[in-house]
Design a protein around this motif. Sequence first.
Motif, PDB file in Angstrom:
ATOM      1  N   ILE A 132       0.827  -1.208   0.000  1.00  0.00           N
ATOM      2  CA  ILE A 132       0.000   0.000   0.000  1.00  0.00           C
ATOM      3  C   ILE A 132       0.854   1.248   0.000  1.00  0.00           C
ATOM      4  O   ILE A 132       0.605   2.191  -0.714  1.00  0.00           O
ATOM      5  CB  ILE A 132      -0.950   0.001   1.224  1.00  0.00           C
ATOM      6  N   GLY A 133       1.887   1.318   0.827  1.00  0.00           N
ATOM      7  CA  GLY A 133       2.732   2.506   0.882  1.00  0.00           C
ATOM      8  C   GLY A 133       2.100   3.601   1.708  1.00  0.00           C
ATOM      9  O   GLY A 133       1.175   3.379   2.464  1.00  0.00           O
ATOM     10  N   GLY A 134       2.619   4.810   1.569  1.00  0.00           N
ATOM     11  CA  GLY A 134       2.142   5.942   2.347  1.00  0.00           C
ATOM     12  C   GLY A 134       0.893   6.572   1.763  1.00  0.00           C
ATOM     13  O   GLY A 134       0.329   6.102   0.779  1.00  0.00           O
ATOM     14  N   TRP A 135       0.476   7.653   2.386  1.00  0.00           N
ATOM     15  CA  TRP A 135      -0.691   8.382   1.906  1.00  0.00           C
ATOM     16  C   TRP A 135      -0.299   9.250   0.714  1.00  0.00           C
ATOM     17  O   TRP A 135       0.861   9.461   0.434  1.00  0.00           O
ATOM     18  CB  TRP A 135      -1.231   9.274   2.990  1.00  0.00           C
ATOM     19  N   LEU A 136      -1.280   9.754   0.043  1.00  0.00           N
ATOM     20  CA  LEU A 136      -1.080  10.633  -1.108  1.00  0.00           C
ATOM     21  C   LEU A 136      -0.150  10.010  -2.138  1.00  0.00           C
ATOM     22  O   LEU A 136       0.879  10.543  -2.496  1.00  0.00           O
ATOM     23  CB  LEU A 136      -0.538  11.994  -0.667  1.00  0.00           C
ATOM     24  N   ARG A 137      -0.565   8.867  -2.629  1.00  0.00           N
ATOM     25  CA  ARG A 137       0.233   8.142  -3.610  1.00  0.00           C
ATOM     26  C   ARG A 137       0.092   8.813  -4.982  1.00  0.00           C
ATOM     27  O   ARG A 137      -1.013   9.110  -5.402  1.00  0.00           O
ATOM     28  CB  ARG A 137      -0.264   6.698  -3.690  1.00  0.00           C
ATOM     29  N   PRO A 138       1.182   9.029  -5.671  1.00  0.00           N
ATOM     30  CA  PRO A 138       1.065   9.622  -7.006  1.00  0.00           C
ATOM     31  C   PRO A 138       0.416   8.635  -7.969  1.00  0.00           C
ATOM     32  O   PRO A 138       0.669   7.437  -7.900  1.00  0.00           O
ATOM     33  CB  PRO A 138       2.518   9.911  -7.401  1.00  0.00           C
ATOM     34  N   TRP A 139      -0.437   9.165  -8.839  1.00  0.00           N
ATOM     35  CA  TRP A 139      -1.060   8.296  -9.824  1.00  0.00           C
ATOM     36  C   TRP A 139      -1.409   9.088 -11.068  1.00  0.00           C
ATOM     37  O   TRP A 139      -1.512  10.314 -11.049  1.00  0.00           O
ATOM     38  CB  TRP A 139      -2.248   7.565  -9.271  1.00  0.00           C
ATOM     39  N   GLN A 140      -1.559   8.378 -12.159  1.00  0.00           N
ATOM     40  CA  GLN A 140      -1.872   9.025 -13.429  1.00  0.00           C
ATOM     41  C   GLN A 140      -2.614   8.034 -14.312  1.00  0.00           C
ATOM     42  O   GLN A 140      -2.248   6.865 -14.380  1.00  0.00           O
ATOM     43  CB  GLN A 140      -0.580   9.479 -14.127  1.00  0.00           C
ATOM     44  N   MET A 141      -3.641   8.514 -14.984  1.00  0.00           N
ATOM     45  CA  MET A 141      -4.380   7.674 -15.918  1.00  0.00           C
ATOM     46  C   MET A 141      -3.790   7.858 -17.317  1.00  0.00           C
ATOM     47  O   MET A 141      -3.525   8.979 -17.741  1.00  0.00           O
ATOM     48  CB  MET A 141      -5.865   8.038 -15.930  1.00  0.00           C
ATOM     49  N   HIS A 142      -3.579   6.745 -17.993  1.00  0.00           N
ATOM     50  CA  HIS A 142      -3.073   6.785 -19.364  1.00  0.00           C
ATOM     51  C   HIS A 142      -4.140   7.397 -20.262  1.00  0.00           C
ATOM     52  O   HIS A 142      -5.308   7.024 -20.187  1.00  0.00           O
ATOM     53  CB  HIS A 142      -2.716   5.365 -19.829  1.00  0.00           C
ATOM     54  N   SER A 143      -3.757   8.334 -21.104  1.00  0.00           N
ATOM     55  CA  SER A 143      -4.741   9.078 -21.896  1.00  0.00           C
ATOM     56  C   SER A 143      -5.391   8.268 -23.018  1.00  0.00           C
ATOM     57  O   SER A 143      -6.459   8.637 -23.497  1.00  0.00           O
ATOM     58  CB  SER A 143      -4.092  10.333 -22.492  1.00  0.00           C
ATOM     59  N   ALA A 144      -4.783   7.171 -23.432  1.00  0.00           N
ATOM     60  CA  ALA A 144      -5.360   6.393 -24.532  1.00  0.00           C
ATOM     61  C   ALA A 144      -5.968   5.069 -24.078  1.00  0.00           C
ATOM     62  O   ALA A 144      -6.570   4.367 -24.880  1.00  0.00           O
ATOM     63  CB  ALA A 144      -4.291   6.130 -25.594  1.00  0.00           C
ATOM     64  N   THR A 145      -5.799   4.725 -22.826  1.00  0.00           N
ATOM     65  CA  THR A 145      -6.329   3.452 -22.336  1.00  0.00           C
ATOM     66  C   THR A 145      -7.074   3.700 -21.027  1.00  0.00           C
ATOM     67  O   THR A 145      -7.158   4.813 -20.553  1.00  0.00           O
ATOM     68  CB  THR A 145      -5.202   2.434 -22.076  1.00  0.00           C
ATOM     69  N   ASP A 146      -7.570   2.644 -20.451  1.00  0.00           N
ATOM     70  CA  ASP A 146      -8.221   2.770 -19.154  1.00  0.00           C
ATOM     71  C   ASP A 146      -7.280   2.375 -18.020  1.00  0.00           C
ATOM     72  O   ASP A 146      -7.720   2.077 -16.917  1.00  0.00           O
ATOM     73  CB  ASP A 146      -9.501   1.941 -19.102  1.00  0.00           C
ATOM     74  N   LYS A 147      -5.967   2.415 -18.257  1.00  0.00           N
ATOM     75  CA  LYS A 147      -4.989   2.023 -17.246  1.00  0.00           C
ATOM     76  C   LYS A 147      -4.725   3.182 -16.287  1.00  0.00           C
ATOM     77  O   LYS A 147      -4.526   4.320 -16.706  1.00  0.00           O
ATOM     78  CB  LYS A 147      -3.695   1.568 -17.896  1.00  0.00           C
ATOM     79  N   LEU A 148      -4.688   2.842 -15.008  1.00  0.00           N
ATOM     80  CA  LEU A 148      -4.400   3.804 -13.956  1.00  0.00           C
ATOM     81  C   LEU A 148      -3.099   3.371 -13.284  1.00  0.00           C
ATOM     82  O   LEU A 148      -3.021   2.286 -12.718  1.00  0.00           O
ATOM     83  CB  LEU A 148      -5.552   3.827 -12.943  1.00  0.00           C
ATOM     84  N   TYR A 149      -2.070   4.188 -13.397  1.00  0.00           N
ATOM     85  CA  TYR A 149      -0.776   3.873 -12.816  1.00  0.00           C
ATOM     86  C   TYR A 149      -0.685   4.508 -11.434  1.00  0.00           C
ATOM     87  O   TYR A 149      -1.008   5.679 -11.258  1.00  0.00           O
ATOM     88  CB  TYR A 149       0.357   4.405 -13.707  1.00  0.00           C
ATOM     89  N   VAL A 150      -0.226   3.708 -10.446  1.00  0.00           N
ATOM     90  CA  VAL A 150      -0.105   4.170  -9.071  1.00  0.00           C
ATOM     91  C   VAL A 150       1.318   3.956  -8.625  1.00  0.00           C
ATOM     92  O   VAL A 150       1.877   2.872  -8.797  1.00  0.00           O
ATOM     93  CB  VAL A 150      -1.074   3.398  -8.127  1.00  0.00           C
ATOM     94  N   GLY A 151       1.927   4.992  -8.039  1.00  0.00           N
ATOM     95  CA  GLY A 151       3.299   4.893  -7.573  1.00  0.00           C
ATOM     96  C   GLY A 151       3.384   4.521  -6.105  1.00  0.00           C
ATOM     97  O   GLY A 151       2.719   5.118  -5.258  1.00  0.00           O
ATOM     98  N   PHE A 152       4.172   3.509  -5.809  1.00  0.00           N
ATOM     99  CA  PHE A 152       4.490   3.112  -4.446  1.00  0.00           C
ATOM    100  C   PHE A 152       6.005   3.072  -4.375  1.00  0.00           C
ATOM    101  O   PHE A 152       6.670   3.895  -4.996  1.00  0.00           O
ATOM    102  CB  PHE A 152       3.922   1.710  -4.139  1.00  0.00           C
ATOM    103  N   HIS A 153       6.509   2.076  -3.722  1.00  0.00           N
ATOM    104  CA  HIS A 153       7.947   1.810  -3.797  1.00  0.00           C
ATOM    105  C   HIS A 153       8.245   1.341  -5.209  1.00  0.00           C
ATOM    106  O   HIS A 153       9.257   1.669  -5.792  1.00  0.00           O
ATOM    107  CB  HIS A 153       8.328   0.735  -2.765  1.00  0.00           C
ATOM    108  N   ASP A 154       7.291   0.563  -5.763  1.00  0.00           N
ATOM    109  CA  ASP A 154       7.333   0.116  -7.148  1.00  0.00           C
ATOM    110  C   ASP A 154       6.111   0.703  -7.854  1.00  0.00           C
ATOM    111  O   ASP A 154       5.162   1.115  -7.218  1.00  0.00           O
ATOM    112  CB  ASP A 154       7.264  -1.415  -7.216  1.00  0.00           C
ATOM    113  N   VAL A 155       6.136   0.719  -9.165  1.00  0.00           N
ATOM    114  CA  VAL A 155       4.988   1.195  -9.936  1.00  0.00           C
ATOM    115  C   VAL A 155       4.154  -0.009 -10.331  1.00  0.00           C
ATOM    116  O   VAL A 155       4.660  -0.998 -10.830  1.00  0.00           O
ATOM    117  CB  VAL A 155       5.419   1.976 -11.199  1.00  0.00           C
ATOM    118  N   TRP A 156       2.831   0.041 -10.094  1.00  0.00           N
ATOM    119  CA  TRP A 156       1.934  -1.073 -10.387  1.00  0.00           C
ATOM    120  C   TRP A 156       1.065  -0.715 -11.558  1.00  0.00           C
ATOM    121  O   TRP A 156       0.575   0.356 -11.689  1.00  0.00           O
ATOM    122  CB  TRP A 156       1.052  -1.399  -9.183  1.00  0.00           C
TER     123      TRP A 156
END
Length: 186
Positions: free
Chosen positions: A162-186
């Motif tokens: 899970i990691g800490g609060w306020l995790r950085p994330w970004q939705m890919h503009s051409a797909t429905d993928k949501l990237y979330v940053g932790f220690h690793d990127v999922w």
Amino acid sequence: PKGFALSRRSNNSFFAISTYYAPEHADIRALKYFTDGTNDILYMGNDGGISKTINSGASWQNLNGTGLAITQFYGLSTSEQLPNLITGGAQDNGFYTYSTPGCTTNFGWKNNTSTVGDGYDTQIDINNPSIGYGQSNGGSYAFLKSTDYDCSWGGMPEPLTIGGWLRPWQMHSATDKLYVGFHDVW
């Protein structure tokens, strides 16, 4: 334990006069004591405004009136397809949505979660504005999803870390993928 306590001069111990969520609001920021000659008065400043007690915390009076509405947003998101659709995560107050078809109240804003503590960043799906995503530190889930223009939220599966609060994330503009940053990127 969270909250605050009282000790009388004749006593060498403290006893609780509030819990974390009571009397008025969590996150107590200031206490000011004085006497008016008749009553001992304790004022409390917190993230929800100002309250006072004249009976050592047995009961509290909210002094906000009708004009002091306090909301601190951690993050906001908008829809490219529906420019008046705004959703945001608020400290201690979950998620708010503005101008959503069928679910807004109170000047267009609606608080639409009751089981979330701090609502953090939100994302509205780029291709389908009826889908939204939110981050939280309260309730049963750190990540939530809405499929009704952010009118209601439900938990979604999470990565193992899970990691800490306020995790950085970004939705890919051409797909429905949501990237979330932790220690690793999922």
